[in-house]
Design an enzyme around this catalytic site. Structure first.
Site, PDB file in Angstrom:
ATOM      1  N   ASP A  45      36.525 -37.383  18.843  1.00  0.00           N
ATOM      2  CA  ASP A  45      35.972 -37.450  17.487  1.00  0.00           C
ATOM      3  C   ASP A  45      36.213 -36.137  16.748  1.00  0.00           C
ATOM      4  OD1 ASP A  45      34.647 -38.593  15.356  1.00  0.00           O
ATOM      5  OD2 ASP A  45      32.652 -38.037  16.058  1.00  0.00           O
ATOM      6  N   GLY A  46      36.391 -36.239  15.437  1.00  0.00           N
ATOM      7  CA  GLY A  46      36.483 -35.053  14.603  1.00  0.00           C
ATOM      8  C   GLY A  46      37.825 -34.808  13.954  1.00  0.00           C
ATOM      9  N   ASN A  47      38.770 -35.742  14.104  1.00  0.00           N
ATOM     10  CA  ASN A  47      40.088 -35.544  13.485  1.00  0.00           C
ATOM     11  C   ASN A  47      39.983 -35.408  11.965  1.00  0.00           C
ATOM     12  OD1 ASN A  47      41.324 -35.723  15.970  1.00  0.00           O
ATOM     13  ND2 ASN A  47      41.894 -37.872  15.728  1.00  0.00           N
ATOM     14  N   ASN A  93      36.515 -49.699  13.884  1.00  0.00           N
ATOM     15  CA  ASN A  93      37.474 -48.927  13.087  1.00  0.00           C
ATOM     16  C   ASN A  93      38.295 -49.772  12.122  1.00  0.00           C
ATOM     17  OD1 ASN A  93      38.201 -46.486  15.724  1.00  0.00           O
ATOM     18  ND2 ASN A  93      36.691 -46.425  14.061  1.00  0.00           N
ATOM     19  N   ARG A 215      31.962 -36.005  24.467  1.00  0.00           N
ATOM     20  CA  ARG A 215      32.114 -36.364  23.062  1.00  0.00           C
ATOM     21  C   ARG A 215      32.331 -35.089  22.262  1.00  0.00           C
ATOM     22  NH1 ARG A 215      30.008 -40.894  19.185  1.00  0.00           N
ATOM     23  NH2 ARG A 215      31.088 -40.139  17.344  1.00  0.00           N
TER      24      ARG A 215
END
Length: 283
Positions: A45-47, A93, A215
């Protein structure tokens, strides 16, 4: 100065990591290769936030994230971790803009083609977890080809969670059991479904349950990921955004994992009891 020495640094698996930074060398000094997780699961996560911080489009973050995935896969393979599962695309998504979804699918196809030499070099066997039959036809073809090409490999199992949802997986497992019932001449009398039977019908059949779930980006939730399998997983949340989750951060996570006392709901008296091994789905 006396060089760093530790029994773990003499192991070929660590030597094969190649040049290491001073911080990585310090972490390798205290990492016990005999107590690595058998199965590591990662919510990447975090792109988007990584790109936003740099005033770049979101797709730049996704592309940078593939480099982190490459480093993570290669490091885990060299450390002889049994299985690695990466959460690539969830059933939720599909709510994202179509342009971003199309880019992600194309990026996946590019990645499978470009990284296949690395996958084969480390004898990695690929599996895809999720409702892959709902993916675009071209992606489905590439997924089948990747699994076929690596089916005989004997190294780490790399699972890519693609069009995956934990609740959907459990529903699919129950429906598979019901479908099997309908094809037999078994009595129509009601019966109890066991955990073992349900596990055999999960996407992860035959793999150990994750010992460690990482995560990135600091979000404190599991996001419908491996809901059944992470029942006793250690969970580590880091503020590091996925594109910045380099090899040093991965080694830090493994060291932190080894500090945890795993009791699986029991009590260890005197610290002498051996931890329960990870359960293999289907057993």
């Amino acid at each position: 100065m006396t060089p760093l020495t530790h029994k773990t640094l003499e192991v070929p698996a660590l030597a094969s990591l190649g040049p290491v930074t001073p911080e990585e060398a310090r972490l390798l000094e205290i990492l016990d290769l005999q107590r690595l997780p058998r199965h590591l699961a990662v919510i990447m996560d975090g792109n988007g936030r990584w790109a936003q911080k740099r005033h770049l489009p979101r797709i730049a973050g996704h592309r940078s994230g593939t480099q982190t995935a490459r480093s993570t896969i290669e490091t885990c393979a060299r450390l002889h971790i049994e299985a690695l599962t990466l959460y690539a695309f969830s059933v939720e998504n599909w709510r994202r803009p179509k342009t971003e979804i199309d880019f992600l699918m194309q990026l996946l196809r590019e990645y499978l083609r470009q990284e296949m030499p690395l996958i084969q070099k480390h004898s990695i066997r690929m599996r895809f977890l999720g409702r892959t039959d709902e993916l675009p036809a071209g992606v489905q073809n590439d997924v089948r080809e990747a699994m076929d090409k690596t089916a005989g490999n004997q190294g780490m199992t790399l699972c890519v969670a693609l069009n995956y949802g934990g609740r959907a997986e459990i529903v699919d497992a129950v429906n598979a059991i019901l479908a099997a019932e309908r094809t037999t001449l078994a009595s129509s009398a009601p019966r109890r479904i066991t955990e073992e039977e349900l596990s055999r019908h999960l996407y992860t059949d035959g793999l150990p349950d994750p010992d460690l779930l990482i995560r990135t980006s600091g979000e404190m939730r599991v996001s419908n990921f491996l809901l059944w399998q992470i029942a006793y997983a250690e969970i580590l949340v880091t503020e590091t955004l996925w594109p910045d989750f380099n090899r040093t951060r991965l080694l830090e996570a493994l060291v932190e994992f080894q500090k945890r006392e795993r009791r699986y709901g029991g009590i260890r008296e005197g610290g002498s009891a051996e931890p329960k091994p990870a359960r293999v789905a289907g057993e």
